[in-house]
Design an enzyme around this catalytic site. Structure first.
Site, short mmCIF file in Angstrom:
data_model
loop_
_atom_site.label_atom_id
_atom_site.label_comp_id
_atom_site.label_asym_id
_atom_site.label_seq_id
_atom_site.Cartn_x
_atom_site.Cartn_y
_atom_site.Cartn_z
CD GLU A 173 -2.41 -1.43 2.14
OE1 GLU A 173 -3.04 -0.09 3.31
OE2 GLU A 173 -3.26 -2.49 2.08
CD GLU A 283 -4.55 -8.21 2.31
OE1 GLU A 283 -5.18 -7.10 2.55
OE2 GLU A 283 -2.87 -7.49 1.51
O1 G3I Z 1 -1.99 -9.03 18.94
C1 G3I Z 1 -2.92 -8.23 19.04
C2 G3I Z 1 -3.21 -9.27 20.90
O2 G3I Z 1 -2.16 -9.76 21.32
C3 G3I Z 1 -3.95 -8.18 21.07
O3 G3I Z 1 -4.64 -8.71 22.05
C4 G3I Z 1 -5.15 -7.80 20.02
C5 G3I Z 1 -6.56 -7.09 21.35
O4 G3I Z 1 -7.05 -6.13 20.15
O5 G3I Z 1 -4.85 -7.60 19.08
C6 G3I Z 1 -4.17 -8.61 18.32
O6 G3I Z 1 -3.31 -7.48 17.53
C7 G3I Z 1 -4.78 -8.00 16.53
C8 G3I Z 1 -3.90 -7.80 15.26
O7 G3I Z 1 -4.72 -7.86 14.32
C9 G3I Z 1 -4.87 -9.46 15.31
O8 G3I Z 1 -5.47 -9.74 15.55
C10 G3I Z 1 -4.46 -5.83 16.40
O9 G3I Z 1 -4.82 -5.15 17.32
C11 G3I Z 1 -5.25 -6.04 14.64
O10 G3I Z 1 -5.15 -4.07 14.35
C12 G3I Z 1 -4.84 -6.53 13.72
O11 G3I Z 1 -5.67 -6.20 12.70
C13 G3I Z 1 -4.78 -6.43 11.20
C14 G3I Z 1 -4.78 -4.77 10.20
O12 G3I Z 1 -4.58 -5.86 9.49
C15 G3I Z 1 -3.92 -4.83 10.71
O13 G3I Z 1 -2.65 -5.64 10.55
C16 G3I Z 1 -6.85 -7.07 10.43
O14 G3I Z 1 -5.81 -9.07 11.32
C17 G3I Z 1 -5.73 -8.10 9.26
O15 G3I Z 1 -6.65 -9.20 8.79
C18 G3I Z 1 -5.46 -6.30 8.92
O16 G3I Z 1 -4.92 -6.97 7.54
C19 G3I Z 1 -4.23 -5.53 6.32
C20 G3I Z 1 -3.57 -5.93 5.65
O17 G3I Z 1 -2.47 -6.60 6.40
C21 G3I Z 1 -3.05 -4.91 4.40
N1 G3I Z 1 -4.25 -4.80 3.28
C22 G3I Z 1 -5.85 -4.21 4.23
C23 G3I Z 1 -5.89 -5.46 5.19
C24 G3I Z 1 -6.90 -5.52 6.46
O18 G3I Z 1 -6.71 -3.71 6.95
#
Ligand code: G3I
Length: 373
Positions: A173, A283
């Protein structure tokens, strides 16, 4: 002593050759394929038969969630790490890598013969970069410091999985959402005097660390938004012109702000194929919020899945489609602060009970259709 008599090794060689020819001619005989009327192929099997990857992404709980693990190994032939290979997830504390979850995903892919996509080396949004990185870049020359940290990161991560992670999203991105310019909020854009130097370095480092890995630039809305496509095309053309080792372009395909058209997808995939690159849909999810007036939103959703899988199957350079989350119960959209108010999005191929939805058969048929004799 020279002799005209055949040696034992020649005799054995001839027998082996004869047997292989016999086996080869047998393999030309009709056998059951996904194209047969009564074939009962999974999506992954159909994808394999037309030389494509049908993938999905890892879940937050990893692969210990066995019903999901089983669903993935039976229905897909590729897997992408969802979060565990992000810089911010791997290195929460400066200098301390935690590979536990990433190792588990790579092992799952290997044990089940699935192609492994590594997502992602450099992404400036959300938890893409580690929380400590900003402070590091405040010390001295930010570009010089970032160059050092990038080298250390790529050597450590790509080096660790050399030959095991076949494809990497190197940069994710680069563009501002729904626009054609590089995101000015990106720490990489801000640290480098020329953003192109950042892109070139990222790809060169990844190539040095694993020369056989396929290296992708991955963008979010370029499949349905003209500005995003234009901006992406410009960046990629620059990489190709400069001889940067890029292999492919990822169209993420999160359909929450708009929907794709099959002809446009084909044109856009082909545009990158014409630059000599591979393409993947990396994705894919299709929110049912996109079909407010549909009699049955799951039928409309199936049509979009068919368009995407069909377009990929039509363009030779398109090597696969990955769905973002394997089932509706795990979708990030229902948990994301921005999109949760519109939940449930039910955007994947399987419902919360892990039953296939109409989109599943539609995707499989769309993969096969361009290859029917
Ligand atoms: O791992 C922590 C955990 O330790 C904690 O207890 C919990 C509390 O909320 O959060 C956990 O981390 C989260 C993680 O997902 C795993 O569930 C993060 O807060 C959360 O921000 C994260 O969201 C991910 C997001 O990217 C940001 O990295 C989504 O699962 C994931 O589907 C999303 O994927 C992105 C792609 O990488 C790039 N393109 C867009 C896509 C959607 O946003």
């Amino acid at each position: 002593m020279a002799t005209n008599e055949p040696s034992w090794s020649q005799v054995v060689g001839c027998l082996v050759l004869g047997l292989s020819v016999l086996l080869a001619s047998c393999s030309d005989a009709p056998s059951t394929t996904c194209f047969d009327v009564d074939a009962d192929c999974t999506l992954g099997e159909a994808a394999g038969e037309v030389g494509r990857f049908a993938g999905t992404t890892s879940e937050a709980r990893g692969w210990t969630d066995e019903p999901v693990g089983d669903l993935v190994r039976r229905n897909f032939n590729s897997v992408t790490s969802q979060n565990e290979l992000k810089w911010g997830a791997l290195v929460r504390t400066r200098g301390v890598y935690d590979f536990a979850h990433a190792d588990e995903t790579v092992a799952f892919a290997e044990e089940n013969g699935l192609r492994m996509r590594g997502h992602v080396l450099f992404w400036h949004r959300l938890n893409g970069p580690p929380a400590w990185l900003d402070a590091e870049l405040d010390i001295g020359d930010p570009e010089a410091r970032l160059r050092e940290l990038m080298r250390e990161h790529v050597e450590t991560v790509v080096g660790r999985y050399k030959g095991r992670i076949h494809t990497w999203d190197v940069v994710n991105e680069p563009l501002v959402l729904l626009g054609d310019q590089v995101d000015p909020e990106s720490m990489f854009f801000q640290a480098f005097e020329n953003y192109e130097d950042f892109l070139d370095l990222a790809f060169r480092l990844a190539h040095e660390a694993d020369p056989d890995a396929k290296l992708f630039l991955n963008e979010i809305f370029a499949s349905f938004n003209q500005s995003s496509f234009d901006g992406l095309y410009r960046l990629v053309q620059g990489l190709v012109d400069r001889g940067t080792p890029i292999d492919g372009v990822g169209f993420q395909g999160h359909y929450i702000f708009g929907l794709p058209e099959r002809e446009v997808l084909v044109e856009r995939f082909q545009a990158f194929a014409d630059l000599g690159l591979l393409v993947e849909v990396t994705e894919l999810d299709v929110s049912i919020s996109q079909f407010p007036n549909a009699v049955d939103p799951f039928v409309s959703q199936a049509e979009v899945y068919a368009d995407v899988f069909g377009a990929c199957s039509e363009v030779e350079a398109c090597i696969g489609v990955t769905t973002w989350n394997s089932h509706d119960g795990a979708t990030w959209l229902d948990r994301d602060a921005t999109f949760a108010p519109r939940a449930p999005h039910s955007p994947t191929l399987f419902d919360e009970e892990l039953n296939p939805k109409p989109a599943y058969d539609a995707a499989r048929e769309a993969l096969l259709e361009p290859h029917r004799g």
